[in-house]
Write a protein that holds these residues in place. Structure first.
Motif, PDB file in Angstrom:
ATOM      1  N   ARG A   1       0.821  -1.340   0.010  1.00 33.98           N
ATOM      2  CA  ARG A   1      -0.059  -0.103   0.219  1.00 33.98           C
ATOM      3  C   ARG A   1       0.594   1.146  -0.022  1.00 33.98           C
TER       4      ARG A   1
ATOM      5  N   LEU B   1      -4.627  -0.564 -12.134  1.00 34.45           N
ATOM      6  CA  LEU B   1      -5.291   0.291 -11.681  1.00 34.45           C
ATOM      7  C   LEU B   1      -6.608   0.740 -12.517  1.00 34.45           C
TER       8      LEU B   1
ATOM      9  N   LYS C   1     -10.090  -1.242  -8.573  1.00 32.80           N
ATOM     10  CA  LYS C   1      -9.930  -0.334  -7.530  1.00 32.80           C
ATOM     11  C   LYS C   1      -8.730  -0.506  -6.774  1.00 32.80           C
ATOM     12  N   ARG C   2      -8.026   0.861  -5.867  1.00 32.02           N
ATOM     13  CA  ARG C   2      -6.761   0.701  -5.503  1.00 32.02           C
ATOM     14  C   ARG C   2      -6.784  -0.336  -4.325  1.00 32.02           C
TER      15      ARG C   2
END
Length: 69
Positions: free
Chosen positions: A10, A31, A35-36
């Protein structure tokens, strides 16, 4: 251990996604589709596999530049 790998991924995601290497191109493509927070898990997996390969082969990591085109 899994939690630490996820936190590492992250933290590294924004930096790695901007780099002009094959890993950055791969992250940008992911991406675009997901989603992140979902992309963080495959990144953690890939970073773990890279770390394992570097430690087991005892060779330095060499990033491959992304090809334009």
């Amino acid at each position: 251990m899994r939690v630490l790998l996820i936190h590492c991924a992250r933290a590294a995601l924004p930096y790695l996604a901007r780099m002009d290497i094959r890993l950055g191109a791969w992250l940008e493509a992911l991406l675009q589709r997901a989603k992140r927070n979902v992309v963080v898990v495959p990144l953690a997996n890939k970073l773990t596999r890279i770390a394992w390969a570097v430690m087991s082969k005892q060779l330095p990591y060499e990033a491959v530049t992304a090809s334009k085109g």
